[in-house]
Design an enzyme around this catalytic site. Sequence first.
Site, short mmCIF file in Angstrom:
data_model
loop_
_atom_site.label_atom_id
_atom_site.label_comp_id
_atom_site.label_asym_id
_atom_site.label_seq_id
_atom_site.Cartn_x
_atom_site.Cartn_y
_atom_site.Cartn_z
CB ILE A 1 -0.92 0.03 1.25
CG1 ILE A 1 -1.59 -1.34 1.45
CG2 ILE A 1 -1.94 1.14 1.14
CD1 ILE A 1 -2.37 -1.83 0.26
CD GLU A 2 2.63 3.68 3.85
OE1 GLU A 2 3.03 4.64 3.18
OE2 GLU A 2 1.87 3.80 4.83
CB SER A 3 6.58 2.08 -1.37
OG SER A 3 6.88 0.80 -0.81
#
Length: 554
Positions: free
Chosen positions: A181-183
Site C-alpha cells: 500500500i505504501e510504496s
Amino acid sequence: MTLHLQSLRRLALCASVAVVSVWTSGCSTFTPFASSTGQQAQTKAPVLSTAKAVLSRPDTRPESSLGLKVELSPPAAIARESLSLPAEPVVEAHPIDPLNPGSVVNLDDDRAREDLWQRIRGGFQLPELESELVDQHVQWYAARPEYVTRMTQRANRYLYHIVEEVERRGLPAELALLPFIESAFNPQALSSARASGIWQFMPATGKHFDLRQNLFRDDRRDVLASTDAALSYLQRLHRMFGDWHLALAAYNWGEGNVQRAIRRNAQQGLPTDYLSLNMPAETRHYVPKLHAVRRLVASPESHQVTLAPIENHPYFLSVPIERDIDVALAAELAGLSMNDFRALNPSMNKPVILAAGTPQILLPYENASLFSKNLRTHQGPLASWTAWQVRRTMRPADAAKQVGMSERELREVNRIPPRMLVKAGSTLLVPRGKEHDRDVSERLADSAMIALAPDGPSTKRRVVRARAKDSVKSIARRYGVPASQVAQWNKVGTRASFAKGHRVVLYLPVSKRNLAAESGKVRKVAKSSRSAKSSTKMARKSGKQSKVRVASAR
C-alpha cells in the site's frame, strides 16, 4: 569464519573494533545456499543485542549463546579523531545471515521450499473490516493483474525478511503486506510530501526512529533499518490505541489527528472505531486497501490474479564493508548490474559507500560469495571518491579548481544548482588524490551536510501554496526560477508534483527598488511606532494630571 568489525557504531554487524570468530563447538558451520529453482537466496542484517553486550566487554571471552569468541583490538586502533582515516589493508569479508548469524541456511530443507505466501496466510490476525471500500479495492487490483504481478515480483527481494521480523515480534502477518500500500515495494519511492522508502517514512518521523538522513545515505530507504523502525512505530501505535485499524490509520494520518478525531466523536456521543471517524479520503481508503490485498493473498485464484512465487528462505546476505568503496566497483565485484545492486542497497545517496557509515551491503548469496572472493584478489584502489569539508564560502568553480575537477562534474555529483554558493562547513564529494587519499571518518560520515546560498542579487524566502495539479516545473515557470532550484529548495526531484495546498519554499530575487520600498516601509513603521509610543506616553501623563485635578476639586 572471522569478521573484522570497525566501529562500535556499526552495530548492524556487531561492533567496531572486534574480530568475531565462529567456534566450531558453539555453532554450526555456515553452508552455501543450493537453490534447485535457481533463485538466488540471501540474508539480512539487523543487530543482536547480545552481540552488543559481548562486544562491550574489555576482555576476550567466549559467548556460548551465540557461539562467538570476541577479541577486542587495542585502544589505539579506535583513536581516530581526524576527518579522514588512514588507508588500511583490505580485509576478507565473509557473508552472514544477520538475523540468525549462528544458524545454518540449507535450501534443501523442506521448510525452505515452502511457499512464503502460505506462511503469511497462516499468520493473518486482523479482524474483518466490513466496508464497501474493501470490495472496491479488491476489484481495482483484480482488474490490473499485471500490476499485482509486478508488485509481488519486487516484494520477492524483501518479503521474507519482513515476515521474519513480524513473526519475531508476534505481530499480525498483514503488517508485512503494508509496503504494497505504501510504496508497491519500491525502495526508491518518494512522495510529494517527501515520504521515502518502502515504508514511506517522513523525514521527521524517520529521525525520531533513528533513521539517519545525511549527505551520503538515507536510512528511510534502507530495507533493514526502515523495517525495524516501521514495526516499532506500529507497535507503539497499537499500544496507544489498543486497536490495529486505528493504529494503521495513525501510521498514515498521524497519531495526533486520530486522537483528535476520536475525541470529537466521543464528545458527540458517537462510536470511536475506525469506520466511524471523520478522516481524509486517503486515510479512509488506507486500511480497506490493506484488507483488499489480504483477500488477494488469501485467495488469488478466486480473483484471477497471480502471485509471483516466493520461497521460504532468505533472499539476501549481508557482507561487511571495511573500507570505502565505489558503488560501481562493489556492484562489479558482486557480478550485479547497478539496478540490481541498488535494489538491495537503496540508501546510498552518493557513488561511494563509506565504511564508517555503512557497515554492510546486502547481496544475493551467490553474489555475496563472489564479492568476497573478488574483493580478496582485487588490485588497485577501492574508492575513487572521498569527502572534503569546505573551510570558507566559495563558488563551485573555485571549489572545483581547488580539488582538481571540472565545475560541471562537481555540480553534478554534489547536486549544486546554478547560481549558488557553497557555504563554509559544507561537505563535498571530490575525487581521491594525493591530498585526499584517506577513508572518511565516522564523524564526518554521520554529520556531513551541504549548505548553499544564492550567488547574486539578494533573495527573500517565500512560502507559496501549490495549486491543483502543480509540479516543480509549473511553479518554476510561474515564478521565473529554475526547476532545479525549486526541487533543491524543497528536497524533491525535478519531476515531482505537489498536492493542492502543499507549502512550497521559494527564494525569489529582491530588486533594489523592492529593497528600497521595503526599507522605506520599515522606516515608516518604525517612525509610526515611535509616534504611537510618544502619544501613548502623553496620554498616560495627561490622564494622571486629570485625575489629580479632579481629586483637588473634591
